[in-house]
Design a protein around this motif. Structure first.
Motif: not given
Ligand SMILES: NC(=O)c1ccc[n+]([C@@H]2O[C@H](COP(=O)([O-])OP(=O)(O)OC[C@H]3O[C@@H](n4cnc5c(N)ncnc54)[C@H](OP(=O)(O)O)[C@@H]3O)[C@@H](O)[C@H]2O)c1
Length: 380
Positions: A92-103
């Motif tokens: 998720g938003a736990n890094s600067v990458n583009e990967r979206p999270g689970a909520f």
């Protein structure tokens, strides 16, 4: 779809509408049914790493497979069937990458980084397992290298007498899963493992019962607890220790019960945990659960946790083990106690994050302090 979205400039989260994600060739699309909270979800809202304006937050999820990527056609694995019940975690938003999270109502994830949830386990219970379960598995098998039923065989440091393992913070989520995995290490090796734990006295009755089955428990508020642990381990201290809290003195205190030549696993880096590695005498292993994802993770303090194929392979092996070894109504890892919160995604910042922040002191029943349980929200 609806998702819980972080606004990085205001450091707030709110439910907004965002396009449905599309699965990549080796990914599955999951209709999320429940999510569980981890400390990191709150921390990355108030101290965002993300530089984009908006990010979907959240780590732990459980749900149903809604679509599979084109390269997964014909793969013989129950996790790539439409309707399969799966659980896992995202970064998720736990890094600067583009990967979206689970909520969110939908998410995409590599199919082999999910585990198959038995029919008798609710999505809410299943959502509590993955992030802390993988964290505990990395510590027990990948870092301390205890014998594993799914990963390259570990080596027990002592061949004589029972092996002693101590878990500090036995009623934390990481602690609940670590104890179960230590029991599996005992089964895998055929060796007797003596399990000693430190937790609040109020949790001792639960921790003495299966699947934890501690041999000895101490109350971490008892000033003599270290002495009791050393005695229970035969005088010299334990061979392996896991500090599931890893905050300041907990690391020094746990270090003090490990015998010479023993090993200690911790879960926070010194800067985050507020301790000094130079003051620890034991061989100590630390790592971040994100290594399981097998991608570069840009983290707090400008650190990059590099992509680690071996850590990813061990996580995939762990998830496969959870998938194939479960009974129809029983998971391999008993989910830890859960508190199902009222409302859905929109209540996470109101009721969920309030439990982790300094803000809420006016506890109502569902906002009582978190103690030996995972906070879970139903989605949709
Ligand atoms: N390295 C990684 O990748 C990674 C991954 C996951 C978690 N973590 C870290 O691991 C730690 C545990 O996470 P978690 O989600 O398992 O925590 P958690 O479930 O929220 O832990 C809460 C429990 O810990 C016990 N506790 C709190 N402070 C304690 C202390 N000083 N001494 C002994 N017990 C204490 C409390 O027991 P009582 O209520 O009974 O007192 C409470 O039940 C956190 O620091 C987290 O940030 C790291």
């Amino acid at each position: 779809m609806r998702a819980l979205i972080l606004n990085t400039s205001t450091k707030t989260v709110a439910v907004e509408t965002t396009p449905d994600p599309k699965p990549g060739p080796k990914e599955i699309l999951v209709r999320v049914r429940a999510v569980a909270l981890n400390h990191v979800d709150y921390m990355n809202t108030v101290k965002p790493l993300a530089t984009q304006d908006k990010r979907v937050v959240g780590s732990d999820f459980a749900g149903e497979v809604a679509q599979v990527g084109k390269d997964l056609d014909g793969i013989d694995d129950p996790r790539v069937k439409i309707g399969a019940r799966v659980a896992g975690f995202l970064q998720g938003a736990n890094s600067v990458n583009e990967r979206p999270g689970a909520f969110a109502e939908y998410l995409v994830v590599d199919f082999d980084l999910t585990w198959l949830v038995p029919d008798g386990i609710s999505f809410e219970r299943a959502a509590s397992v993955s992030l802390c379960g993988v964290t505990a598995a990395q510590a027990v098998f990948y870092r301390l290298h205890l014998p594993s039923p799914f990963w390259e065989s570990g080596v027990l440091d002592s061949q004589a007498g029972p092996i002693t393992v101590f878990i500090y913070g036995a009623s934390s989520s990481v602690g609940f899963y670590a104890a179960q995995l230590v029991k599996l290490a005992g089964k895998a090796s055929g060796k007797e493992i003596r399990l000693i734990g430190a937790a609040s006295a109020s949790k001792h009755a639960l921790l003495k019962e299966p699947p934890y089955s501690y041999d000895v428990l101490v109350d971490y508020r008892d000033p003599q607890w270290q002495e009791t642990v050393r005695k229970a381990a035969g005088g010299d201290g334990v061979q392996y220790a896991i500090d599931a809290i890893s905050q300041g003195d907990t690391v020094y205190n746990t270090d003090s019960v490990v015998q010479a030549g023993g090993k200690l696993a911790i879960f926070r880096a010194p800067a985050a945990g507020g301790f000094d590695m130079a003051k620890i005498k034991t061989r100590t292993v630390f790592g971040a659960v994100w290594e399981a994802l097998g991608v570069d993770v840009q983290y707090h303090g400008g650190i990059v946790i590099p992509a680690n194929e071996k850590a990813r392979a061990s996580a995939a092996a762990f998830y496969k083990f959870l998938s194939v070894s479960a009974g129809p109504n029983q998971a391999v890892l008993e989910p830890n106690p859960i508190r199902i919160m009222p409302g859905g995604l929109e209540n996470i910042p109101i009721d969920g994050f309030a439990l982790f922040g300094a803000g809420s002191k006016a506890y109502t029943d569902h906002r009582r302090p978190v103690s030996g349980e995972k906070i879970v929200f139903t989605v949709g």
